[in-house]
Design a protein around this motif. Structure first.
Motif, PDB file in Angstrom:
ATOM      1  N   TYR A 208     -14.798  54.499  36.308  1.00 11.90           N
ATOM      2  CA  TYR A 208     -13.592  54.937  35.604  1.00 11.90           C
ATOM      3  C   TYR A 208     -13.219  53.921  34.540  1.00 11.90           C
ATOM      4  O   TYR A 208     -13.130  52.733  34.805  1.00 11.90           O
ATOM      5  CB  TYR A 208     -12.429  55.128  36.578  1.00 11.90           C
ATOM      6  CG  TYR A 208     -12.542  56.416  37.354  1.00 11.90           C
ATOM      7  CD1 TYR A 208     -12.180  57.617  36.777  1.00 11.90           C
ATOM      8  CD2 TYR A 208     -13.048  56.424  38.647  1.00 11.90           C
ATOM      9  CE1 TYR A 208     -12.311  58.805  37.468  1.00 11.90           C
ATOM     10  CE2 TYR A 208     -13.185  57.604  39.346  1.00 11.90           C
ATOM     11  CZ  TYR A 208     -12.810  58.791  38.746  1.00 11.90           C
ATOM     12  OH  TYR A 208     -12.951  59.962  39.429  1.00 11.90           O
ATOM     13  N   VAL A 209     -13.008  54.406  33.344  1.00 13.99           N
ATOM     14  CA  VAL A 209     -12.567  53.572  32.233  1.00 13.99           C
ATOM     15  C   VAL A 209     -11.057  53.724  32.079  1.00 13.99           C
ATOM     16  O   VAL A 209     -10.342  52.750  31.952  1.00 13.99           O
ATOM     17  CB  VAL A 209     -13.293  53.970  30.924  1.00 13.99           C
ATOM     18  CG1 VAL A 209     -12.705  53.245  29.736  1.00 13.99           C
ATOM     19  CG2 VAL A 209     -14.781  53.687  31.053  1.00 13.99           C
ATOM     20  N   CYS A 210     -10.586  54.951  32.121  1.00 15.17           N
ATOM     21  CA  CYS A 210      -9.157  55.254  31.988  1.00 15.17           C
ATOM     22  C   CYS A 210      -8.649  55.751  33.339  1.00 15.17           C
ATOM     23  O   CYS A 210      -8.947  56.875  33.744  1.00 15.17           O
ATOM     24  CB  CYS A 210      -8.944  56.312  30.915  1.00 15.17           C
ATOM     25  SG  CYS A 210      -7.216  56.810  30.700  1.00 15.17           S
TER      26      CYS A 210
ATOM     27  N   LEU B  48     -11.631  56.028  17.958  1.00 15.80           N
ATOM     28  CA  LEU B  48     -10.775  56.084  19.133  1.00 15.80           C
ATOM     29  C   LEU B  48      -9.879  57.309  19.063  1.00 15.80           C
ATOM     30  O   LEU B  48      -9.629  57.964  20.083  1.00 15.80           O
ATOM     31  CB  LEU B  48      -9.940  54.803  19.264  1.00 15.80           C
ATOM     32  CG  LEU B  48      -9.028  54.739  20.480  1.00 15.80           C
ATOM     33  CD1 LEU B  48      -9.808  54.864  21.784  1.00 15.80           C
ATOM     34  CD2 LEU B  48      -8.207  53.461  20.468  1.00 15.80           C
ATOM     35  N   THR B  49      -9.463  57.674  17.879  1.00 16.97           N
ATOM     36  CA  THR B  49      -8.644  58.871  17.703  1.00 16.97           C
ATOM     37  C   THR B  49      -9.390  60.113  18.175  1.00 16.97           C
ATOM     38  O   THR B  49      -8.809  60.986  18.825  1.00 16.97           O
ATOM     39  CB  THR B  49      -8.219  59.029  16.221  1.00 16.97           C
ATOM     40  OG1 THR B  49      -7.529  57.840  15.821  1.00 16.97           O
ATOM     41  CG2 THR B  49      -7.320  60.222  16.031  1.00 16.97           C
ATOM     42  N   ASP B  50     -10.679  60.194  17.879  1.00 16.60           N
ATOM     43  CA  ASP B  50     -11.497  61.315  18.361  1.00 16.60           C
ATOM     44  C   ASP B  50     -11.531  61.340  19.880  1.00 16.60           C
ATOM     45  O   ASP B  50     -11.377  62.395  20.501  1.00 16.60           O
ATOM     46  CB  ASP B  50     -12.939  61.216  17.842  1.00 16.60           C
ATOM     47  CG  ASP B  50     -13.073  61.472  16.356  1.00 16.60           C
ATOM     48  OD1 ASP B  50     -12.145  62.049  15.755  1.00 16.60           O
ATOM     49  OD2 ASP B  50     -14.118  61.092  15.800  1.00 16.60           O
TER      50      ASP B  50
ATOM     51  N   GLY C 121      -2.695  52.592  27.531  1.00 19.16           N
ATOM     52  CA  GLY C 121      -3.493  51.970  26.478  1.00 19.16           C
ATOM     53  C   GLY C 121      -4.376  50.814  26.918  1.00 19.16           C
ATOM     54  O   GLY C 121      -5.088  50.241  26.095  1.00 19.16           O
ATOM     55  N   CYS C 122      -4.360  50.482  28.200  1.00 16.27           N
ATOM     56  CA  CYS C 122      -5.172  49.355  28.689  1.00 16.27           C
ATOM     57  C   CYS C 122      -6.670  49.583  28.498  1.00 16.27           C
ATOM     58  O   CYS C 122      -7.437  48.625  28.432  1.00 16.27           O
ATOM     59  CB  CYS C 122      -4.886  49.092  30.161  1.00 16.27           C
ATOM     60  SG  CYS C 122      -3.266  48.369  30.441  1.00 16.27           S
ATOM     61  N   CYS C 123      -7.104  50.812  28.390  1.00 23.11           N
ATOM     62  CA  CYS C 123      -8.527  51.127  28.281  1.00 23.11           C
ATOM     63  C   CYS C 123      -8.993  51.261  26.835  1.00 23.11           C
ATOM     64  O   CYS C 123     -10.180  51.500  26.594  1.00 23.11           O
ATOM     65  CB  CYS C 123      -8.830  52.409  29.048  1.00 23.11           C
ATOM     66  SG  CYS C 123      -7.918  53.837  28.421  1.00 23.11           S
ATOM     67  N   ALA C 124      -8.112  51.102  25.881  1.00 28.05           N
ATOM     68  CA  ALA C 124      -8.464  51.347  24.481  1.00 28.05           C
ATOM     69  C   ALA C 124      -9.623  50.469  24.004  1.00 28.05           C
ATOM     70  O   ALA C 124     -10.543  50.953  23.344  1.00 28.05           O
ATOM     71  CB  ALA C 124      -7.251  51.146  23.588  1.00 28.05           C
TER      72      ALA C 124
ATOM     73  N   SER D 180     -15.348  50.140  22.645  1.00 27.52           N
ATOM     74  CA  SER D 180     -16.634  49.432  22.711  1.00 27.52           C
ATOM     75  C   SER D 180     -17.799  50.410  22.846  1.00 27.52           C
ATOM     76  O   SER D 180     -18.905  50.123  22.390  1.00 27.52           O
ATOM     77  CB  SER D 180     -16.638  48.420  23.853  1.00 27.52           C
ATOM     78  OG  SER D 180     -16.724  49.060  25.106  1.00 27.52           O
ATOM     79  N   TYR D 181     -17.570  51.568  23.444  1.00 28.67           N
ATOM     80  CA  TYR D 181     -18.630  52.575  23.543  1.00 28.67           C
ATOM     81  C   TYR D 181     -18.966  53.136  22.166  1.00 28.67           C
ATOM     82  O   TYR D 181     -20.114  53.480  21.901  1.00 28.67           O
ATOM     83  CB  TYR D 181     -18.232  53.704  24.497  1.00 28.67           C
ATOM     84  CG  TYR D 181     -18.254  53.278  25.936  1.00 28.67           C
ATOM     85  CD1 TYR D 181     -19.449  53.232  26.646  1.00 28.67           C
ATOM     86  CD2 TYR D 181     -17.092  52.910  26.587  1.00 28.67           C
ATOM     87  CE1 TYR D 181     -19.487  52.829  27.971  1.00 28.67           C
ATOM     88  CE2 TYR D 181     -17.113  52.495  27.905  1.00 28.67           C
ATOM     89  CZ  TYR D 181     -18.312  52.462  28.592  1.00 28.67           C
ATOM     90  OH  TYR D 181     -18.337  52.047  29.894  1.00 28.67           O
ATOM     91  N   LEU D 182     -17.979  53.212  21.289  1.00 29.34           N
ATOM     92  CA  LEU D 182     -18.228  53.660  19.918  1.00 29.34           C
ATOM     93  C   LEU D 182     -19.103  52.641  19.188  1.00 29.34           C
ATOM     94  O   LEU D 182     -20.070  53.012  18.532  1.00 29.34           O
ATOM     95  CB  LEU D 182     -16.904  53.841  19.167  1.00 29.34           C
ATOM     96  CG  LEU D 182     -16.001  54.948  19.683  1.00 29.34           C
ATOM     97  CD1 LEU D 182     -14.604  54.773  19.128  1.00 29.34           C
ATOM     98  CD2 LEU D 182     -16.560  56.310  19.325  1.00 29.34           C
ATOM     99  N   SER D 183     -18.782  51.358  19.324  1.00 34.06           N
ATOM    100  CA  SER D 183     -19.548  50.301  18.668  1.00 34.06           C
ATOM    101  C   SER D 183     -20.970  50.257  19.189  1.00 34.06           C
ATOM    102  O   SER D 183     -21.917  50.133  18.421  1.00 34.06           O
ATOM    103  CB  SER D 183     -18.919  48.931  18.906  1.00 34.06           C
ATOM    104  OG  SER D 183     -17.564  48.949  18.676  1.00 34.06           O
ATOM    105  N   CYS D 184     -21.097  50.344  20.492  1.00 28.01           N
ATOM    106  CA  CYS D 184     -22.418  50.292  21.120  1.00 28.01           C
ATOM    107  C   CYS D 184     -23.285  51.452  20.631  1.00 28.01           C
ATOM    108  O   CYS D 184     -24.446  51.271  20.293  1.00 28.01           O
ATOM    109  CB  CYS D 184     -22.264  50.338  22.632  1.00 28.01           C
ATOM    110  SG  CYS D 184     -23.825  50.183  23.514  1.00 28.01           S
ATOM    111  N   HIS D 185     -22.713  52.639  20.579  1.00 24.48           N
ATOM    112  CA  HIS D 185     -23.460  53.811  20.118  1.00 24.48           C
ATOM    113  C   HIS D 185     -23.880  53.619  18.662  1.00 24.48           C
ATOM    114  O   HIS D 185     -25.017  53.887  18.300  1.00 24.48           O
ATOM    115  CB  HIS D 185     -22.605  55.066  20.280  1.00 24.48           C
ATOM    116  CG  HIS D 185     -23.311  56.322  19.877  1.00 24.48           C
ATOM    117  ND1 HIS D 185     -24.282  56.907  20.660  1.00 24.48           N
ATOM    118  CD2 HIS D 185     -23.205  57.091  18.774  1.00 24.48           C
ATOM    119  CE1 HIS D 185     -24.739  57.991  20.052  1.00 24.48           C
ATOM    120  NE2 HIS D 185     -24.103  58.124  18.906  1.00 24.48           N
TER     121      HIS D 185
END
Length: 65
Positions: free
Chosen positions: A2-4, A25-27, A39-42, A47-52
């Motif tokens: 779980y991330v969120c 992140l908006t997407d 917002g703790c998981c933001a 980071s998943y966006l950057s990694c991808h």
């Protein structure tokens, strides 16, 4: 994993959404609801966006060789 916790969103869901075209992140917030409560998981979700993006860039570089 779980991330969120607020919205019970897993890393798998985030990875699938990013692979399907989410690019910000908006997407992720609009499609999954991640990082819309406390917002703790933001940062982790982002980071998943950057990694991808990094993986796509390295794949593209390898293909162009």
């Amino acid at each position: 994993m779980y991330v969120c916790l607020c919205n019970a969103i897993t890393d798998r869901q985030i990875k699938e959404t990013v692979a399907a075209g989410a690019s910000s992140l908006t997407d992720l917030q609009a499609q999954l609801g991640v990082a819309t409560c406390c917002g703790c998981c933001a940062d982790l979700a982002s980071s998943y966006l950057s990694c991808h993006h990094d993986n796509l860039t390295s794949c593209t570089k390898a293909e162009n060789k």
